[in-house]
Write a protein that holds these residues in place. Structure first.
Motif, PDB file in Angstrom:
ATOM      1  N   SER A  37      -6.412   1.673  -2.598  1.00 14.99           N
ATOM      2  CA  SER A  37      -5.427   1.660  -1.511  1.00 14.99           C
ATOM      3  C   SER A  37      -4.545   2.900  -1.568  1.00 14.99           C
ATOM      4  O   SER A  37      -4.022   3.246  -2.625  1.00 14.99           O
ATOM      5  CB  SER A  37      -4.540   0.415  -1.624  1.00 14.99           C
TER       6      SER A  37
ATOM      7  N   VAL B  58      -7.517  -7.968   5.675  1.00 19.38           N
ATOM      8  CA  VAL B  58      -6.171  -7.389   5.693  1.00 19.38           C
ATOM      9  C   VAL B  58      -5.423  -8.009   6.870  1.00 19.38           C
ATOM     10  O   VAL B  58      -5.772  -7.777   8.028  1.00 19.38           O
ATOM     11  CB  VAL B  58      -6.231  -5.849   5.809  1.00 19.38           C
TER      12      VAL B  58
ATOM     13  N   SER C 192       0.168   1.623  -2.430  1.00 21.16           N
ATOM     14  CA  SER C 192      -0.506   2.896  -2.634  1.00 21.16           C
ATOM     15  C   SER C 192      -0.785   3.124  -4.117  1.00 21.16           C
ATOM     16  O   SER C 192       0.118   2.981  -4.945  1.00 21.16           O
ATOM     17  CB  SER C 192       0.374   4.022  -2.088  1.00 21.16           C
TER      18      SER C 192
ATOM     19  N   PHE D  93      -2.964  -8.237   1.854  1.00 15.96           N
ATOM     20  CA  PHE D  93      -4.394  -8.499   1.645  1.00 15.96           C
ATOM     21  C   PHE D  93      -4.588  -9.993   1.450  1.00 15.96           C
ATOM     22  O   PHE D  93      -3.756 -10.655   0.817  1.00 15.96           O
ATOM     23  CB  PHE D  93      -4.820  -7.725   0.394  1.00 15.96           C
TER      24      PHE D  93
ATOM     25  N   ARG E 152      -2.386   3.691   6.515  1.00 18.78           N
ATOM     26  CA  ARG E 152      -3.000   3.310   5.236  1.00 18.78           C
ATOM     27  C   ARG E 152      -4.467   3.727   5.242  1.00 18.78           C
ATOM     28  O   ARG E 152      -5.154   3.541   6.251  1.00 18.78           O
ATOM     29  CB  ARG E 152      -2.919   1.800   5.051  1.00 18.78           C
TER      30      ARG E 152
ATOM     31  N   SER F 200     -12.161  -1.014  -4.653  1.00 16.19           N
ATOM     32  CA  SER F 200     -11.347  -0.648  -3.494  1.00 16.19           C
ATOM     33  C   SER F 200     -10.051   0.033  -3.915  1.00 16.19           C
ATOM     34  O   SER F 200      -9.339  -0.450  -4.796  1.00 16.19           O
ATOM     35  CB  SER F 200     -11.115  -1.933  -2.698  1.00 16.19           C
TER      36      SER F 200
ATOM     37  N   THR G  76     -13.521   2.159  -0.025  1.00 15.22           N
ATOM     38  CA  THR G  76     -14.319   1.090  -0.626  1.00 15.22           C
ATOM     39  C   THR G  76     -15.605   1.675  -1.166  1.00 15.22           C
ATOM     40  O   THR G  76     -16.453   2.147  -0.399  1.00 15.22           O
ATOM     41  CB  THR G  76     -14.662  -0.001   0.407  1.00 15.22           C
TER      42      THR G  76
ATOM     43  N   ASN H 126      -7.937   2.926   3.096  1.00  8.51           N
ATOM     44  CA  ASN H 126      -8.613   2.179   2.043  1.00  8.51           C
ATOM     45  C   ASN H 126      -9.975   2.815   1.810  1.00  8.51           C
ATOM     46  O   ASN H 126     -10.713   3.081   2.760  1.00  8.51           O
ATOM     47  CB  ASN H 126      -8.770   0.709   2.443  1.00  8.51           C
TER      48      ASN H 126
END
Ligand code: SIN
Ligand code: FE2
Length: 202
Positions: free
Chosen positions: A133, A175, A158, A140, A191, A131, A195, A193
């Motif tokens: 960010s 989250v 980040s 998290f 944000r 993952s 994955t 993310n």
């Protein structure tokens, strides 16, 4: 940081220039595969906006539930390719032999969150989950293999990268919230993310 459970945390794994280049590539992919708001099998709209890159994408709706499919659920088009930098990161940190076949894109804006869950729609749990960010900091939560297990909270900034491998592959996680305005990386704020997963058998 490598936890005995198989959870690994790589803070600031991507520098600002790498993050900016990756965000450009993700936004280009989102032109082909627009963000949409997924619906859980229970009929609830998720607060994150989603898309995917790669041969397969993780999708959910009330009719079909959680699954992987090769086509965008709204446009019907194949998902765009996973950027090479992410394939390289997977080869380095997750699995050198077998590439990921799915990269979920989650956009958190306007108070979006992700409730505690396990990633369990993949065929072979020996492949880790990687993952990445980008943008605003996430609070998290990482638990254990059972929903009631104790949890810990960590901030994902980040450029941070986490790996759920081994026993931690099936750890509950989510989250709690995103610290709005904590980063200037994402055009329009928020944000992202990414994955990476191997959904099919090797
Ligand atoms: C997820 O578990 O799908 C997303 C986790 C995150 O946004 O960090
Ligand atoms: Fe997850």
């Amino acid at each position: 940081m490598q936890d005995p459970s198989g959870f690994a945390f790589h803070p600031a794994r991507l520098d600002r220039a790498q993050q900016e280049a990756l965000v450009s590539q993700v936004f280009a992919a989102l032109e082909a595969a627009p963000l949409y708001r997924p619906v859980t099998p229970g009929g609830k709209s998720m607060s994150v906006q989603m898309s995917n890159m790669g041969p397969l994408g993780w999708v959910t709706d009330q009719a079909g539930g959680y699954r992987y499919q090769a086509a965008h659920p709204v446009t019907g088009a194949p998902w765009p390719a996973i950027p090479a930098v992410l394939l390289d990161l997977w080869a380095e940190l997750a699995d050198a032999e077998t590439p990921p076949d799915a990269c979920l894109v989650n956009l958190y804006r306007d108070g979006a969150r992700m409730s505690l869950h396990q990633d369990q729609d993949e065929a072979d749990m020996r492949f880790p989950v990687l993952s990445v960010s980008l943008g605003d900091t996430a609070v998290f939560r990482l638990g254990g293999a059972k929903r009631g297990d104790p949890t810990r909270s960590l901030k994902l900034n980040s450029g941070d990268v986490c790996l759920l491998a081994g026993e931690a592959r099936l750890f509950f996680h989510g989250v709690d919230r995103v610290l709005e305005g904590s980063s200037t990386l994402i055009p329009g704020g928020g944000r992202i993310n990414l994955t990476l997963r191997r959904a099919r058998p090797a």
